[in-house]
Structure formats: C-alpha cells, structure tokens
Write an enzyme that holds these catalytic residues in place. Structure first.
Site, short mmCIF file in Angstrom:
data_model
loop_
_atom_site.label_atom_id
_atom_site.label_comp_id
_atom_site.label_asym_id
_atom_site.label_seq_id
_atom_site.Cartn_x
_atom_site.Cartn_y
_atom_site.Cartn_z
N SER A 172 0.59 -1.30 -0.42
CA SER A 172 0.19 -0.29 -0.05
C SER A 172 1.04 0.94 -0.22
O SER A 172 1.74 1.31 1.06
CB SER A 172 -0.64 0.51 1.20
OG SER A 172 -1.93 1.34 1.16
N TYR B 101 -2.14 -0.15 9.81
CA TYR B 101 -2.67 -0.72 8.86
C TYR B 101 -1.04 -0.97 7.63
O TYR B 101 -1.04 -1.71 7.39
CB TYR B 101 -3.93 -0.04 8.35
CG TYR B 101 -4.04 -0.42 6.28
CD1 TYR B 101 -4.46 -1.71 6.55
CD2 TYR B 101 -3.30 0.34 5.44
CE1 TYR B 101 -4.46 -2.33 4.81
CE2 TYR B 101 -3.64 0.16 4.57
CZ TYR B 101 -4.13 -1.27 4.07
OH TYR B 101 -3.99 -1.32 2.40
N1 LIG Z 1 -8.20 -0.60 -2.57
C1 LIG Z 1 -7.22 0.01 -2.16
O1 LIG Z 1 -7.40 1.45 -2.34
C2 LIG Z 1 -6.34 -0.22 -2.03
C3 LIG Z 1 -5.16 0.66 -1.87
C4 LIG Z 1 -3.08 -0.04 -1.42
C5 LIG Z 1 -3.76 -1.36 -0.79
N2 LIG Z 1 -4.41 -1.89 -1.23
C6 LIG Z 1 -4.51 -4.00 -0.97
O2 LIG Z 1 -4.83 -3.99 -1.37
C7 LIG Z 1 -5.93 -5.35 -1.60
C8 LIG Z 1 -6.89 -4.84 -1.88
O3 LIG Z 1 -8.12 -4.27 -1.27
P1 LIG Z 1 -9.18 -4.35 -1.93
O4 LIG Z 1 -9.37 -2.73 -2.03
O5 LIG Z 1 -9.23 -5.28 -2.95
O6 LIG Z 1 -9.91 -4.22 -0.29
P2 LIG Z 1 -11.39 -5.24 0.04
O7 LIG Z 1 -11.88 -5.34 1.15
O8 LIG Z 1 -12.52 -5.48 -1.28
O9 LIG Z 1 -10.90 -7.07 -0.37
C9 LIG Z 1 -9.67 -7.64 0.42
C10 LIG Z 1 -11.04 -9.23 -0.01
O10 LIG Z 1 -9.96 -9.55 1.56
C11 LIG Z 1 -11.00 -10.38 2.52
N3 LIG Z 1 -10.56 -10.97 3.35
C12 LIG Z 1 -9.82 -10.36 4.56
N4 LIG Z 1 -9.74 -10.53 5.03
C13 LIG Z 1 -9.28 -11.86 5.23
C14 LIG Z 1 -8.56 -13.29 6.03
N5 LIG Z 1 -8.19 -13.63 7.40
N6 LIG Z 1 -9.88 -14.20 4.78
C15 LIG Z 1 -10.06 -14.96 3.79
N7 LIG Z 1 -9.86 -13.13 3.17
C16 LIG Z 1 -9.94 -12.17 3.70
C17 LIG Z 1 -12.35 -9.30 2.22
O11 LIG Z 1 -13.72 -10.23 2.36
C18 LIG Z 1 -12.88 -8.85 1.12
O12 LIG Z 1 -12.95 -9.41 0.45
C19 LIG Z 1 -5.95 -5.15 0.02
O13 LIG Z 1 -4.38 -6.23 0.69
C20 LIG Z 1 -5.86 -4.51 0.28
O14 LIG Z 1 -4.99 -3.52 1.76
C21 LIG Z 1 -6.53 -1.14 -1.43
#
Ligand SMILES: NC(=O)c1ccc[n+]([C@@H]2O[C@H](COP(=O)([O-])OP(=O)(O)OC[C@H]3O[C@@H](n4cnc5c(N)ncnc54)[C@H](O)[C@@H]3O)[C@@H](O)[C@H]2O)c1
Length: 324
Positions: A132, A157
């Site tokens: 991130s 985070y």
């Molecule tokens: N969306 C953004 O702007 C952004 C920015 C920086 C980093 N990220 C990272 O990218 C990745 C995806 O982000 P996103 O926006 O799609 O988030 P999201 O929350 O939509 O997707 C994450 C998924 O992981 C699942 N999950 C969480 N904990 C879990 C566990 N212990 N076991 C199984 N499943 C689990 C959740 O149910 C969810 O569907 C994450 O690692 C997030 O930290 C996202």
C-alpha cells in the site's frame, strides 16, 4: 509467459481481486478464489461481485475460508495444482485500524505468514501481493519512490503492510520465493469499496446528506482507476519469473486535490455537496503522489483512465447498482 495457469487469489471477492479475476478468466486462466466474505463492509457487494463473474465464466472455484486457518488452507494446497499466488486478502482501511487493531494483526500479519508458509511447503515459486501507498507515511519528499525510506508508518494498517513486504523478503531470501509487492495508491472505480472516500461521498451527496471533508479539504491523492491497477497486477503476474524480489508503486501518476475530486462527483450527480469541514484524522496523510517510473520500465505499466472519466464510470455504476 505461460497461459492457462491456475492462480489462487486470496481476497478474490474483494474490489481489486474480483476485477483481476475477470481479466484472468477472460484470457483462459483457472482461478481459485479464497475469501472469508467478512462484514467489514456490506458482504452483499462481495457476493454480487462473485455472481457477476458467475454470469460470464465457470472456470473458477470459491473457497469460503479464512486465510488464517492454516489447516483449511493446507487442504486446498494439497488438492489443487497451483501455479501462482495473488495475495490480496487483508483487513484494509486506515481509520478502522485505530479502533480494531487486532483485525490487522490477524488477517494481515498471520494471514500473510500463512500464505508464505503454504508457498514454502507446497513448492510454489511465485507470490504477487498487495502492499500500500500508506507505507510512505508522512514522507515529505514527493513523488514517493520505491527507493525512499519507509520506516515511519502513520497507522497500524501501514505498519502491517510494511511488515508484509519484509516477511516476503525473508521468504525470498531463505526459500527462493519470487515475490512482487505492489504498493497500490487509492484505487477507485465500479464495484469499489463502500468504506472508501469516493463511495462515501457519492452515497451521501446522492442522498442529500452532508460529507465529512478532513483537513479542511487540504488533501490530495494519487487516485488509481481500477482497470489500471488490474493491468499492473496482471503484468506483475505475467512477469513474476523475471523478478526475484521487487516492489512497485501502482498509481494514477497524478495527484488530485480532494476538493476537485468532490467537484467532479457533484458534476456527475448533478447535485451540490453539503460539506462538513473537519480537522485532520489521526493516521491519515495529507498528500500521496507516486513515482511510477519503475513500474513503467519493468512492468510496462501505463495508467490510461483520467480521474474525470473514472469518476463518471463510478457514478454510473453506483446509480445502476443502488437504483438511485
Ligand atoms: N483499494 C485500495 O485503494 C487499496 C490501496 C492500497 C492497498 N490495497 C490493498 O489491496 C488489497 C485489496 O484491496 P481491496 O480494495 O480489494 O479490498 P477488499 O476489502 O475489497 O478486498 C479484500 C478481500 O479480502 C477478504 N479478506 C479479508 N480478510 C480475510 C481473511 N482473513 N481471510 C480470507 N479473506 C479475507 C475480504 O472479505 C475482502 O473480500 C488489500 O490487501 C488492500 O490492503 C488496497
């Protein structure tokens, strides 16, 4: 590059995961989705993302499992022949980490350690994972580059994301795991997360409710449209064999002022926002701006979608999905 591979996506019902799955399925890969469908935000949207994939594809499998459950995960790895891992499951969100720190310890630290151990014990060589932009903390030097020091995280985070980059490095170093870490910068677009600013603002403005504008609007973000992130992730998967351990910024490549972003939402909804001007939230950073030259050079990454176009597409999706 091998095609028709089996790729296991953790967090595959999530915003980014389901969007990547669509592109990989479309080109003929077999996809295993692991997701626990937790209720950090409304799980209905996670189910609907999967239903939407089911309409178009059948070459994917859902395992409704928590990545922290090593035994259950081990069963999947024992029965499936997996070529590569895309590890996206995480407890996301900066603000939530101030009140729910253990959720981050659980899913991000333990969950990622499990995934690395599973790779090690099942002889999987390619691990692409989400980091991130938050790892840059309150760094003053802009734009943020992968070479910058990232040892002053502003939230738990961010600390777990930095810690996961280090864990992956250890598994690369000790066990030869090829790791590609992707620092996403504020991803937005259709099927986006209901806890993120674009969704919160759009939803509130559409329903004539006030929005909270932090740091009195003096914020800017390098927003990344979801299809650009997907292009970067797919390229990282395609080229994973070329990279022993690499970290890449994936961003839109242009920092946009928060108030301009809000104005664009207003324009697309045809409504004015009622703004509550608020002080800075603890854990937040005022500006994010990315140097994406490394991803351009080594992943062929080239963001295509402007914020104007991206917000238009998001608002269209939002109005259609919520019938507003
Ligand atoms: N969306 C953004 O702007 C952004 C920015 C920086 C980093 N990220 C990272 O990218 C990745 C995806 O982000 P996103 O926006 O799609 O988030 P999201 O929350 O939509 O997707 C994450 C998924 O992981 C699942 N999950 C969480 N904990 C879990 C566990 N212990 N076991 C199984 N499943 C689990 C959740 O149910 C969810 O569907 C994450 O690692 C997030 O930290 C996202």
């Amino acid at each position: 590059m091998k095609v028709n591979q089996t790729i296991l996506i953790t967090g595959g019902a999530g915003f980014v995961g389901s969007s990547v799955a669509r592109v990989l399925l479309n080109r003929g890969d077999r996809i295993l989705i692991v997701d626990n469908f937790n209720n950090y935000y409304d799980p209905r949207i996670k189910r609907d993302r999967i239903k939407n994939l089911e309409k178009d594809f059948n070459n994917f499998y859902i395992f409704e499992t928590d990545i922290t459950n090593y035994e259950e995960m081990d069963k999947i790895f024992k029965t499936e022949k997996i070529d590569k891992i895309l590890h996206l499951a995480a407890q996301a969100g900066v603000r939530y980490s101030l009140t729910n720190p253990f959720a981050y310890q659980h899913s991000n630290y333990l969950g990622t350690l499990n995934m690395l151990e599973l790779c090690r014990h099942h002889d999987i060589k390619d691990f692409v994972f989400a980091s991130s932009s938050s790892v840059y903390g309150a760094n003053k030097k802009m734009p943020f580059s992968e070479d910058d020091k990232v040892d002053a995280p502003m939230s738990l985070y961010a600390a777990t994301k930095k810690g996961n980059e280090e864990k992956a490095f250890v598994y690369h170093n000790l066990f030869g795991l090829r790791c590609t870490g992707l620092r996403f910068f504020t991803v937005y677009g259709p099927w986006g997360r209901p806890d993120m600013a674009l969704f919160l603002f759009t939803d509130a403005i559409a329903r004539d409710k006030p929005i909270n504008v932090f740091n009195y609007g003096n914020m800017a973000r390098d927003f990344t449209y979801v299809s650009d992130i997907v292009d970067g992730v797919v390229s990282a998967i395609n080229r994973s064999e070329e990279h022993s351990y690499e970290i890449f910024n994936l961003a839109g490549g242009r920092s946009v002022k928060l108030l301009d972003y809000i104005a664009e939402i207003e324009k697309n909804l045809g409504k004015r926002a009622k703004k509550n001007m608020m002080p800075m939230q603890p854990g937040d950073v005022p500006v994010s701006s990315a140097d994406i030259s490394k991803a351009e050079k080594m992943l062929g990454y080239k963001p295509q979608v402007t914020v104007e176009e991206g917000i238009k597409r998001f608002v269209e999706w939002y109005q259609d999905y919520y019938k507003i």
